[in-house]
Design a protein around this motif. Structure first.
Motif, PDB file in Angstrom:
ATOM      1  N   ALA A 132      33.466  12.923 -18.993  1.00  0.00           N
ATOM      2  CA  ALA A 132      34.209  11.937 -18.202  1.00  0.00           C
ATOM      3  C   ALA A 132      34.252  10.585 -18.916  1.00  0.00           C
ATOM      4  N   VAL A 133      33.132  10.192 -19.538  1.00  0.00           N
ATOM      5  CA  VAL A 133      33.096   8.945 -20.311  1.00  0.00           C
ATOM      6  C   VAL A 133      34.114   9.013 -21.446  1.00  0.00           C
ATOM      7  N   LEU A 134      34.116  10.150 -22.165  1.00  0.00           N
ATOM      8  CA  LEU A 134      35.089  10.335 -23.243  1.00  0.00           C
ATOM      9  C   LEU A 134      36.513  10.283 -22.699  1.00  0.00           C
TER      10      LEU A 134
ATOM     11  N   VAL B 280      30.908  10.095 -11.371  1.00  0.00           N
ATOM     12  CA  VAL B 280      31.314   8.681 -11.325  1.00  0.00           C
ATOM     13  C   VAL B 280      30.097   7.775 -11.490  1.00  0.00           C
ATOM     14  N   PHE B 281      29.013   8.076 -10.781  1.00  0.00           N
ATOM     15  CA  PHE B 281      27.804   7.255 -10.890  1.00  0.00           C
ATOM     16  C   PHE B 281      27.281   7.246 -12.329  1.00  0.00           C
ATOM     17  N   GLY B 282      27.320   8.408 -12.979  1.00  0.00           N
ATOM     18  CA  GLY B 282      26.863   8.487 -14.362  1.00  0.00           C
ATOM     19  C   GLY B 282      27.723   7.645 -15.291  1.00  0.00           C
ATOM     20  N   CYS B 283      29.042   7.680 -15.074  1.00  0.00           N
ATOM     21  CA  CYS B 283      29.952   6.873 -15.897  1.00  0.00           C
ATOM     22  C   CYS B 283      29.692   5.373 -15.694  1.00  0.00           C
ATOM     23  N   VAL B 284      29.438   4.980 -14.449  1.00  0.00           N
ATOM     24  CA  VAL B 284      29.139   3.576 -14.156  1.00  0.00           C
ATOM     25  C   VAL B 284      27.870   3.148 -14.886  1.00  0.00           C
TER      26      VAL B 284
END
Length: 517
Positions: free
Chosen positions: A302-304, A367-371
């Motif tokens: 998701a980050v990528l 989403v929490f991990g990306c944040v």
């Protein structure tokens, strides 16, 4: 949680935030990143769990942050950078959302609706960290305005898109035409609500004779505008943006006393700071490291995905700006890409996902991990990136010019206040003249030194480019004032459209030749 428990938790969070402020300054890390890291172990220290309430964020925290940004945004500066801001917050946000959704659909095997939800959530940018860095490391003011403007309108765009997808999920289907109509209704309706309530608040504000009553009115406008927008089925976020811009640029006019302006702006600065403090602490509290570890591969994908979405929107769109506006330097584009940080709104929207949505818990964890990754990874590296890109041009000559400008502006502001006090009968004329003459001496000295500096050739003084950019900024404001006068004359049918269009084209050509400030 009862009131007593809430007070105890608030005290713990405030003490922790104070410690983070002291430690982050000593370690040289962004304050908001420190808050998130400090919030991670809080849950273990409390007897009862606390977390980020999406209803609280969307109905209380978000209107406060948007309104504070709106009243502090200079419309003349926003107008001069509106084209790149509109591209990033409009087509850029939609395109980025689509790219993220496609990558997650095929990369994680999601269905279209969950993928679109996450795409919209991760396309949203939170530039609190960037603005904090800009306060320590001066950057060109046009770049700062683009960053602030994108955030201001990007939040509203994210909420509009999220609600549209939510409607598609609830109804089962929606045609393209219906989607466009709904999008226009939500956006334009929000603008109209903001315009009406913003303009209605100005005469009321002008009749209030004390700063505290005025302060209560602004709070009512900020929170009330959002609720009215939501009640009418339009975008409350767009309404608050518009109301904040109107109030900040028309309501806080020169007729407002200096003490009232300071009281209002100081309150909203403190309110925004407090809200951000609680939000980023609670982000750390809300994140469960064990859950994130289990979903780490999906989080990294998701980050990528959101970084790819940002790359494919920032560079192509801003490369095309040169055809319609002053070009955006490539180094600025690098910062706009690398500063693609996620924050409170992303988490609030994730927690607002329908409870019936398949795989909801996994989506929230992603989403929490990306944040967390963006706040810690990009947040910690941001000061280094700004220095590495050599965006700061704060020379000794520029510092001298700004100190003289500050002396000139404060002297004239004090004289204006003295004129008001004399007119209202507070000061006797003899005292007024004595105090005004003292300020006049200060103003005359600053004007003389500034005139000598501006009359020098750029090669006669180190940092001449800084001085030149100051004059360019002044010339830009004058040209924009000319454009405004021409448009107003055409609107009132004083001048013909043919004459005005020709002159505006000439002014636009002059604006394009000016260097970035």
């Amino acid at each position: 949680m009862d009131v007593t428990q809430l007070v105890k938790v608030s005290i713990i969070l405030l003490v922790l935030a104070t410690g983070v402020a002291l430690l982050s300054r000593r370690l040289g890390i962004p304050y908001v990143t420190g808050l998130v890291l400090a919030g991670l172990p809080i849950t273990e220290l409390l007897s009862r769990p606390i977390g980020l309430n999406p209803t609280l964020v969307l109905n209380l925290f978000l209107p406060i942050l948007i309104f504070e940004a709106g009243i502090n945004t200079d419309v003349s500066r926003l107008r001069s950078t509106f084209k790149p801001i509109a591209l990033l917050a409009g087509p850029g946000a939609v395109l980025s959302s689509g790219i993220v959704a496609v990558l997650l659909k095929f990369g994680l095997g999601l269905s279209w609706i969950p993928a679109l939800f996450v795409g919209v959530i991760l396309a949203n940018t939170d530039t609190v960290s960037m603005i904090a860095v800009f306060k320590d490391i001066p950057v060109p003011s046009r770049l700062s305005t683009i960053v602030e403007g994108e955030t201001l309108f990007n939040d509203a765009a994210a909420l509009v898109s999220f609600n549209l997808i939510l409607q598609v999920y609830s109804t089962g289907s929606i045609t393209f035409i219906e989607g466009i109509q709904q999008l226009l209704f939500i956006s334009v309706g929000g603008c109209l609500v903001g315009l009406v309530l913003g303009y209605l608040s100005i005469p009321v504000f002008a009749r209030l004779d004390d700063a505290l009553s005025s302060l209560l009115l602004t709070v009512a406008v900020a929170l009330g505008t959002f609720q009215v927008g939501q009640f009418l089925g339009v975008s409350g976020a767009v309404a608050v943006v518009v109301a904040g811009l109107i109030f900040g640029n028309l309501g806080l006019s020169r007729n407002t006393s200096a003490s009232s302006r300071i009281t209002l702006l100081s309150f909203w600065e403190y309110a925004s700071f407090t809200v951000n403090t609680f939000i980023f602490l609670l982000i750390g509290v809300e994140i469960n490291l064990v859950t994130l570890w289990k979903t780490l591969p999906a989080i990294l994908l998701a980050v990528l995905a959101y970084q790819v979405g940002r790359v494919l929107t920032v560079y192509p769109l801003l490369a095309g700006v040169r055809w319609i506006d002053r070009p955006i330097p490539l180094r600025w584009q690098h910062l706009l890409f690398l500063g693609n940080i996620k924050g409170s709104l992303s988490m609030a929207l994730a927690l607002s996902l329908p409870t019936t949505l398949p795989g909801r818990e996994v989506l929230i964890a992603i989403v929490f991990g990306c944040v967390l990754v963006s706040l810690v990874g990009q947040g910690l590296s941001l000061p280094w990136v700004v220095k590495r890109l050599k965006l700061s041009k704060f020379s000794e000559a520029q510092q001298q010019v700004e100190e003289l400008q500050a002396q000139l502006m404060t002297g004239k502001a004090a004289q204006d206040e003295l004129d008001s006090l004399l007119k209202s009968g507070v000061l006797p004329k003899a005292v007024y003249e004595e105090m005004r003459s003292a300020y006049q001496v200060r103003i005359a000295g600053a004007e003389k030194t500034l005139r000598e500096l501006y009359n020098r050739r750029p090669d006669e003084v180190e940092g001449g480019s800084g001085k030149s950019s100051k004059l360019e900024a002044i010339r830009r404001r004058l040209l924009l004032a000319e454009k405004g006068a021409l448009n107003e004359a055409m609107r009132k049918r004083i001048l013909s459209e043919e004459i005005v269009r020709g002159r505006i084209q000439n002014l636009d050509e002059q604006l394009l030749k000016l260097e970035d400030d």
